[in-house]
Design a protein around this motif. Structure first.
Motif, PDB file in Angstrom:
ATOM      1  N   HIS A 115      -3.975   1.949   5.856  1.00 12.69           N
ATOM      2  CA  HIS A 115      -3.241   2.261   4.629  1.00 12.69           C
ATOM      3  C   HIS A 115      -3.804   1.491   3.435  1.00 12.69           C
ATOM      4  N   ILE A 116      -4.079   0.219   3.611  1.00 15.90           N
ATOM      5  CA  ILE A 116      -4.615  -0.599   2.520  1.00 15.90           C
ATOM      6  C   ILE A 116      -5.998  -0.106   2.111  1.00 15.90           C
ATOM      7  N   LEU A 117      -6.835   0.244   3.089  1.00 16.88           N
ATOM      8  CA  LEU A 117      -8.163   0.769   2.774  1.00 16.88           C
ATOM      9  C   LEU A 117      -8.055   2.092   2.012  1.00 16.88           C
ATOM     10  N   GLY A 118      -7.127   2.944   2.450  1.00 16.81           N
ATOM     11  CA  GLY A 118      -6.932   4.222   1.765  1.00 16.81           C
ATOM     12  C   GLY A 118      -6.427   4.034   0.353  1.00 16.81           C
ATOM     13  N   LEU A 119      -5.516   3.077   0.159  1.00 18.80           N
ATOM     14  CA  LEU A 119      -5.000   2.802  -1.181  1.00 18.80           C
ATOM     15  C   LEU A 119      -6.106   2.289  -2.095  1.00 18.80           C
ATOM     16  N   ALA A 120      -6.948   1.393  -1.575  1.00 22.33           N
ATOM     17  CA  ALA A 120      -8.069   0.885  -2.368  1.00 22.33           C
ATOM     18  C   ALA A 120      -9.028   2.016  -2.734  1.00 22.33           C
ATOM     19  N   LEU A 121      -9.266   2.930  -1.795  1.00 28.53           N
ATOM     20  CA  LEU A 121     -10.141   4.073  -2.066  1.00 28.53           C
ATOM     21  C   LEU A 121      -9.579   4.931  -3.186  1.00 28.53           C
ATOM     22  N   ALA A 162       9.548  14.047  -1.665  1.00 35.93           N
ATOM     23  CA  ALA A 162      10.585  13.212  -2.277  1.00 35.93           C
ATOM     24  C   ALA A 162      10.116  11.767  -2.406  1.00 35.93           C
ATOM     25  N   LEU A 163       9.439  11.245  -1.396  1.00 33.59           N
ATOM     26  CA  LEU A 163       8.940   9.867  -1.452  1.00 33.59           C
ATOM     27  C   LEU A 163       7.962   9.688  -2.616  1.00 33.59           C
ATOM     28  N   VAL A 164       7.102  10.686  -2.807  1.00 35.64           N
ATOM     29  CA  VAL A 164       6.134  10.605  -3.891  1.00 35.64           C
ATOM     30  C   VAL A 164       6.817  10.793  -5.241  1.00 35.64           C
ATOM     31  N   ALA A 165       7.747  11.752  -5.315  1.00 38.26           N
ATOM     32  CA  ALA A 165       8.382  12.072  -6.593  1.00 38.26           C
ATOM     33  C   ALA A 165       9.232  10.918  -7.107  1.00 38.26           C
ATOM     34  N   VAL A 166       9.937  10.227  -6.217  1.00 38.56           N
ATOM     35  CA  VAL A 166      10.788   9.123  -6.653  1.00 38.56           C
ATOM     36  C   VAL A 166       9.938   7.989  -7.214  1.00 38.56           C
ATOM     37  N   GLY A 167       8.837   7.677  -6.551  1.00 41.28           N
ATOM     38  CA  GLY A 167       7.974   6.611  -7.032  1.00 41.28           C
ATOM     39  C   GLY A 167       7.171   6.998  -8.251  1.00 41.28           C
ATOM     40  N   GLY A 168       7.018   8.293  -8.482  1.00 39.82           N
ATOM     41  CA  GLY A 168       6.217   8.775  -9.599  1.00 39.82           C
ATOM     42  C   GLY A 168       4.987   9.492  -9.084  1.00 39.82           C
ATOM     43  N   ILE A 169       4.852  10.761  -9.419  1.00 40.78           N
ATOM     44  CA  ILE A 169       3.758  11.566  -8.885  1.00 40.78           C
ATOM     45  C   ILE A 169       2.405  11.021  -9.314  1.00 40.78           C
ATOM     46  N   THR A 170       2.359  10.344 -10.468  1.00 41.24           N
ATOM     47  CA  THR A 170       1.090   9.800 -10.954  1.00 41.24           C
ATOM     48  C   THR A 170       0.934   8.311 -10.646  1.00 41.24           C
ATOM     49  N   SER A 171       1.832   7.749  -9.843  1.00 41.62           N
ATOM     50  CA  SER A 171       1.802   6.312  -9.571  1.00 41.62           C
ATOM     51  C   SER A 171       1.600   6.062  -8.082  1.00 41.62           C
ATOM     52  N   LEU A 172       0.451   5.505  -7.721  1.00 40.22           N
ATOM     53  CA  LEU A 172       0.200   5.161  -6.321  1.00 40.22           C
ATOM     54  C   LEU A 172       1.105   4.028  -5.862  1.00 40.22           C
TER      55      LEU A 172
END
Length: 313
Positions: free
Chosen positions: A156-162, A237-247
């Motif tokens: 997950h951390i590697l994917g986030l950094a990518l 829903a998980l993505v939308a609550v956090g913000g679609i443009t915010s990782l």
């Protein structure tokens, strides 16, 4: 543009990896020399399940690579016709894909039908041939589950950094941000929007597939519940609550809401809560909680600062 079919990629790859690591190829070994070569290379390995049966299957890492590569190919074939649609039509098309996957995994006997696939071996740090059969079984082995948990976080951390580097430091990331702002303007600036949308669709399918593989080998099995439409709604829903443009928003809200869900805070209304969350966010704060926070008049809620003249008075 919203996809409501990524639970299909998640479960499809989970099932494929589970099938490759549990389907016994031992009866075919004598008649197929290629299987013996794969066994010598470590792609196939022999182990015993909980019932003492000797199995010849794909190693977990090899099965994961095959499954994720298959997901990328399927996403490419699905994305070429589907991404010509926009808005609600795109959402309905991806919803149809997810529904097809759910019906397939529920109907095929080789996939366990309603029971799913169990006794899936977990990932190991060493090659499969150097690890005992007992260590490969997740069920009943807490240390193996913990190890697979840390593997999931590392990936997950590697994917986030990518993704962070892709969106902030690359030409493709700038094109995607322009595409998000206005597809027509991005096209006018020379961005190949069709190719960009297809690339990001395949990339998102690969991430969903990777998550499906990790969860399947962590849990030691997978069932048709992972392919339902409500799973796709939950992911959106998980993505939308956090913000679609915010990782970062998607990460923190995904961890928080998933923790509450797994702890049983929502009880039997779990799916309904996620559906209401998605509906509320889309109606009142399409940009997520960050956008909702910016709309609150914080200055009016805070006490006004006194001036020097007011204090002297």
């Amino acid at each position: 543009q919203i996809s409501i079919g990524h639970a299909g990629f998640f479960s499809f790859v989970g099932y494929l990896s589970a099938l490759l690591t549990t389907y016994n190829l031992q009866p075919l070994l004598a008649a197929n020399p290629a299987l013996a070569m794969l066994q010598q290379s470590g792609i196939l390995f022999t182990w015993e399940n909980l019932y003492g049966e000797t199995l010849l299957t794909f190693a977990p890492w090899a099965a994961a690579l095959v499954a994720i590569s298959t997901a990328a190919l399927v996403a490419l074939m699905v994305g070429i016709p589907v991404l010509k649609l926009r808005g609600h039509y795109l959402a309905m098309a991806t919803l149809g894909f997810g529904t097809i996957i759910y019906r397939v995994v529920l109907a095929l006997p080789i996939l366990g039908e309603a029971d799913g696939i169990a006794e899936v071996p977990g990932f190991t740090l060493l090659p499969a041939g150097l690890v005992s059969s007992e260590a490969l079984m997740i069920s009943g082995d807490s240390s193996q589950r913990i190890f697979n948990y840390y593997i999931a976080w590392a990936v997950h951390i590697l994917g986030l950094a990518l993704l962070l580097n892709l969106l902030t430091r690359s030409r493709s990331g700038r094109a995607l941000r322009a595409l998000h702002g206005s597809e027509e303007a991005a096209e006018a600036c020379g961005v190949n929007t069709s190719r960009a949308k297809l690339q990001v669709f395949v990339l998102s399918a690969v991430f969903a597939a990777l998550a499906g593989v990790l969860l399947t080998h962590f849990n030691g099995g997978i069932g048709p519940a992972e392919a339902t439409v409500m799973k796709s709604v939950r992911y959106v829903a998980l993505v939308a609550v956090g913000g679609i443009t915010s990782l970062w928003g998607a990460l923190f809200m995904g961890v928080g809401l998933s923790f509450l869900s797994l702890r049983g805070v929502f009880g039997s209304y779990d799916d309904a809560v996620f559906g209401l969350i998605l509906l509320a966010v889309m109606l009142f704060a399409p940009g997520g909680l960050a956008q909702l926070s910016s709309r609150i008049p914080w200055r009016r809620l805070l006490p006004a600062k006194q001036t020097q003249e007011d204090r002297h008075a």
